[in-house]
Scaffold this motif. Sequence first.
Motif, PDB file in Angstrom:
ATOM      1  N   ALA A  71       0.840  -1.203   0.000  1.00 45.44           N
ATOM      2  CA  ALA A  71       0.000   0.000   0.000  1.00 45.44           C
ATOM      3  C   ALA A  71       0.873   1.252   0.000  1.00 45.44           C
ATOM      4  O   ALA A  71       1.858   1.329   0.735  1.00 45.44           O
ATOM      5  CB  ALA A  71      -0.904  -0.001   1.230  1.00 45.44           C
ATOM      6  N   CYS A  72       0.506   2.237  -0.843  1.00 50.12           N
ATOM      7  CA  CYS A  72       1.203   3.532  -0.853  1.00 50.12           C
ATOM      8  C   CYS A  72       1.118   4.138   0.553  1.00 50.12           C
ATOM      9  O   CYS A  72       0.057   4.128   1.184  1.00 50.12           O
ATOM     10  CB  CYS A  72       0.572   4.470  -1.869  1.00 50.12           C
ATOM     11  SG  CYS A  72       1.150   6.181  -1.748  1.00 50.12           S
ATOM     12  N   ALA A  73       2.242   4.661   1.033  1.00 49.36           N
ATOM     13  CA  ALA A  73       2.300   5.175   2.403  1.00 49.36           C
ATOM     14  C   ALA A  73       1.389   6.389   2.605  1.00 49.36           C
ATOM     15  O   ALA A  73       1.020   6.707   3.723  1.00 49.36           O
ATOM     16  CB  ALA A  73       3.739   5.532   2.757  1.00 49.36           C
ATOM     17  N   ARG A  74       1.015   7.066   1.498  1.00 47.36           N
ATOM     18  CA  ARG A  74       0.175   8.264   1.657  1.00 47.36           C
ATOM     19  C   ARG A  74      -1.282   8.031   1.271  1.00 47.36           C
ATOM     20  O   ARG A  74      -2.177   8.474   1.973  1.00 47.36           O
ATOM     21  CB  ARG A  74       0.738   9.413   0.808  1.00 47.36           C
ATOM     22  CG  ARG A  74       2.014   9.974   1.386  1.00 47.36           C
ATOM     23  CD  ARG A  74       2.480  11.180   0.593  1.00 47.36           C
ATOM     24  NE  ARG A  74       3.893  11.427   0.836  1.00 47.36           N
ATOM     25  CZ  ARG A  74       4.705  12.014  -0.029  1.00 47.36           C
ATOM     26  NH1 ARG A  74       4.241  12.426  -1.184  1.00 47.36           N
ATOM     27  NH2 ARG A  74       5.973  12.195   0.264  1.00 47.36           N
ATOM     28  N   CYS A  75      -1.509   7.371   0.107  1.00 47.82           N
ATOM     29  CA  CYS A  75      -2.907   7.275  -0.362  1.00 47.82           C
ATOM     30  C   CYS A  75      -3.459   5.847  -0.259  1.00 47.82           C
ATOM     31  O   CYS A  75      -4.627   5.620  -0.561  1.00 47.82           O
ATOM     32  CB  CYS A  75      -3.009   7.771  -1.802  1.00 47.82           C
ATOM     33  SG  CYS A  75      -2.309   6.645  -3.017  1.00 47.82           S
ATOM     34  N   LEU A  76      -2.624   4.873   0.128  1.00 46.14           N
ATOM     35  CA  LEU A  76      -3.039   3.484   0.360  1.00 46.14           C
ATOM     36  C   LEU A  76      -3.374   2.705  -0.919  1.00 46.14           C
ATOM     37  O   LEU A  76      -3.771   1.549  -0.845  1.00 46.14           O
ATOM     38  CB  LEU A  76      -4.231   3.406   1.331  1.00 46.14           C
ATOM     39  CG  LEU A  76      -4.033   4.117   2.673  1.00 46.14           C
ATOM     40  CD1 LEU A  76      -5.281   4.008   3.522  1.00 46.14           C
ATOM     41  CD2 LEU A  76      -2.834   3.563   3.424  1.00 46.14           C
ATOM     42  N   LEU A 139       5.785   4.680  -2.245  1.00 47.51           N
ATOM     43  CA  LEU A 139       4.856   5.711  -2.703  1.00 47.51           C
ATOM     44  C   LEU A 139       4.414   5.354  -4.117  1.00 47.51           C
ATOM     45  O   LEU A 139       5.202   4.865  -4.921  1.00 47.51           O
ATOM     46  CB  LEU A 139       5.543   7.079  -2.714  1.00 47.51           C
ATOM     47  CG  LEU A 139       5.899   7.702  -1.363  1.00 47.51           C
ATOM     48  CD1 LEU A 139       6.616   9.028  -1.569  1.00 47.51           C
ATOM     49  CD2 LEU A 139       4.662   7.901  -0.504  1.00 47.51           C
ATOM     50  N   CYS A 140       3.136   5.608  -4.446  1.00 47.97           N
ATOM     51  CA  CYS A 140       2.619   5.308  -5.789  1.00 47.97           C
ATOM     52  C   CYS A 140       3.268   6.225  -6.812  1.00 47.97           C
ATOM     53  O   CYS A 140       3.461   5.858  -7.956  1.00 47.97           O
ATOM     54  CB  CYS A 140       1.102   5.439  -5.809  1.00 47.97           C
ATOM     55  SG  CYS A 140       0.508   7.103  -5.443  1.00 47.97           S
ATOM     56  N   GLN A 141       3.593   7.433  -6.421  1.00 47.03           N
ATOM     57  CA  GLN A 141       4.335   8.383  -7.247  1.00 47.03           C
ATOM     58  C   GLN A 141       5.045   9.327  -6.287  1.00 47.03           C
ATOM     59  O   GLN A 141       4.609   9.515  -5.159  1.00 47.03           O
ATOM     60  CB  GLN A 141       3.397   9.158  -8.173  1.00 47.03           C
ATOM     61  CG  GLN A 141       2.201   9.743  -7.448  1.00 47.03           C
ATOM     62  CD  GLN A 141       1.208  10.415  -8.375  1.00 47.03           C
ATOM     63  OE1 GLN A 141       1.596  11.141  -9.280  1.00 47.03           O
ATOM     64  NE2 GLN A 141      -0.070  10.190  -8.164  1.00 47.03           N
ATOM     65  N   ASN A 143       5.292  12.471  -5.946  1.00 47.18           N
ATOM     66  CA  ASN A 143       4.544  13.600  -5.365  1.00 47.18           C
ATOM     67  C   ASN A 143       3.089  13.218  -5.096  1.00 47.18           C
ATOM     68  O   ASN A 143       2.181  14.003  -5.360  1.00 47.18           O
ATOM     69  CB  ASN A 143       4.630  14.830  -6.268  1.00 47.18           C
ATOM     70  CG  ASN A 143       4.238  14.503  -7.702  1.00 47.18           C
ATOM     71  OD1 ASN A 143       3.997  13.336  -8.024  1.00 47.18           O
ATOM     72  ND2 ASN A 143       4.157  15.504  -8.551  1.00 47.18           N
ATOM     73  N   CYS A 144       2.901  12.000  -4.592  1.00 48.38           N
ATOM     74  CA  CYS A 144       1.547  11.561  -4.238  1.00 48.38           C
ATOM     75  C   CYS A 144       0.929  12.558  -3.256  1.00 48.38           C
ATOM     76  O   CYS A 144       1.554  12.948  -2.280  1.00 48.38           O
ATOM     77  CB  CYS A 144       1.603  10.173  -3.590  1.00 48.38           C
ATOM     78  SG  CYS A 144       0.028   9.690  -2.834  1.00 48.38           S
ATOM     79  N   LYS A 145      -0.319  12.992  -3.544  1.00 52.28           N
ATOM     80  CA  LYS A 145      -0.952  14.019  -2.709  1.00 52.28           C
ATOM     81  C   LYS A 145      -1.627  13.437  -1.476  1.00 52.28           C
ATOM     82  O   LYS A 145      -2.086  14.164  -0.606  1.00 52.28           O
ATOM     83  CB  LYS A 145      -1.975  14.792  -3.543  1.00 52.28           C
ATOM     84  CG  LYS A 145      -1.350  15.574  -4.689  1.00 52.28           C
ATOM     85  CD  LYS A 145      -2.411  16.458  -5.353  1.00 52.28           C
ATOM     86  CE  LYS A 145      -1.846  17.295  -6.477  1.00 52.28           C
ATOM     87  NZ  LYS A 145      -1.651  16.525  -7.714  1.00 52.28           N
ATOM     88  N   LEU A 155      -6.639  12.593  -3.072  1.00 54.89           N
ATOM     89  CA  LEU A 155      -6.425  13.904  -3.679  1.00 54.89           C
ATOM     90  C   LEU A 155      -5.685  13.818  -5.008  1.00 54.89           C
ATOM     91  O   LEU A 155      -5.571  14.806  -5.731  1.00 54.89           O
ATOM     92  CB  LEU A 155      -5.666  14.810  -2.704  1.00 54.89           C
ATOM     93  CG  LEU A 155      -6.411  15.096  -1.393  1.00 54.89           C
ATOM     94  CD1 LEU A 155      -5.556  15.922  -0.440  1.00 54.89           C
ATOM     95  CD2 LEU A 155      -7.732  15.808  -1.656  1.00 54.89           C
ATOM     96  N   ASN A 156      -5.169  12.615  -5.363  1.00 54.22           N
ATOM     97  CA  ASN A 156      -4.540  12.444  -6.677  1.00 54.22           C
ATOM     98  C   ASN A 156      -5.580  12.493  -7.789  1.00 54.22           C
ATOM     99  O   ASN A 156      -5.271  12.798  -8.926  1.00 54.22           O
ATOM    100  CB  ASN A 156      -3.796  11.113  -6.747  1.00 54.22           C
ATOM    101  CG  ASN A 156      -2.646  11.068  -5.770  1.00 54.22           C
ATOM    102  OD1 ASN A 156      -1.847  11.992  -5.691  1.00 54.22           O
ATOM    103  ND2 ASN A 156      -2.562   9.985  -5.006  1.00 54.22           N
ATOM    104  N   SER A 157      -6.819  12.171  -7.462  1.00 56.29           N
ATOM    105  CA  SER A 157      -7.850  12.165  -8.509  1.00 56.29           C
ATOM    106  C   SER A 157      -8.631  13.476  -8.532  1.00 56.29           C
ATOM    107  O   SER A 157      -9.728  13.543  -9.057  1.00 56.29           O
ATOM    108  CB  SER A 157      -8.772  10.959  -8.324  1.00 56.29           C
ATOM    109  OG  SER A 157      -9.118  10.781  -6.974  1.00 56.29           O
TER     110      SER A 157
HETATM  111 ZN   LIG Z   1      -0.105   7.354  -3.242  1.00 60.61          ZN
END
Ligand SMILES: [Zn+2]
Length: 184
Positions: A71-76, A139-141, A143-145, A155-157
């Motif tokens: 899972a991405c540490a910020r957006c899961l 992280l998925c990217q 600058n994952c928001k 918030l990425n979408s």
């Molecule tokens: Zn993410």
Amino acid sequence: MLIRIKDLELQRLEFNETFQPGAIDLGSEYTQVSPLQATGRAELIEENRGHKNILDDIRIVGKLDTEVEVACARCLEPVRQPLHRDFELLYRPQGADKTKEEAAVSKGETEISYYEGDGLLLEDVLREQVLLEAPYRALCQENCKGLCPTCGSNLNSGPCPCKEVQPDPRWNALGNLRDKLKSD
Ligand SMILES: [Zn+2]
Ligand SMILES: [Zn+2]
């Protein structure tokens, strides 16, 4: 696949194994998403400690390739992570070393672990190596928001509705000041 001392006494063991997702339990944090390929060899090393004290050590040299999802540490959102690891390991019989310090200084770069009974499972060896190689934090990217702390939307979408509902209080203060100036 069981690596047994008895078999290694006869000859060293070459392995070239494929493990489908689910065959090796990686716990809840990581999900294996492509077959795990492991190649290498296991051999018996007789470690002479003097006074007729000879240890049956198992040396395993090999490499593994697989892919896990974490899972991405910020957006899961799930992040796919290819893993490759080369390993050179030495397993001593359980109880061979009285202290951990003793083990740490004895074999240079080689990682030392212990086996119980008459051998060890290749699956257990691989699980440990996958978990050592898997990223602690992904992280998925770059600058994952992340997720909105208020409504939980990703918030990425796109921006979430929260921002429009709550105007910044600093603008309120300016507005009040302007009203005050007007009335003077
Ligand atoms: Zn993410
Ligand atoms: Zn929100």
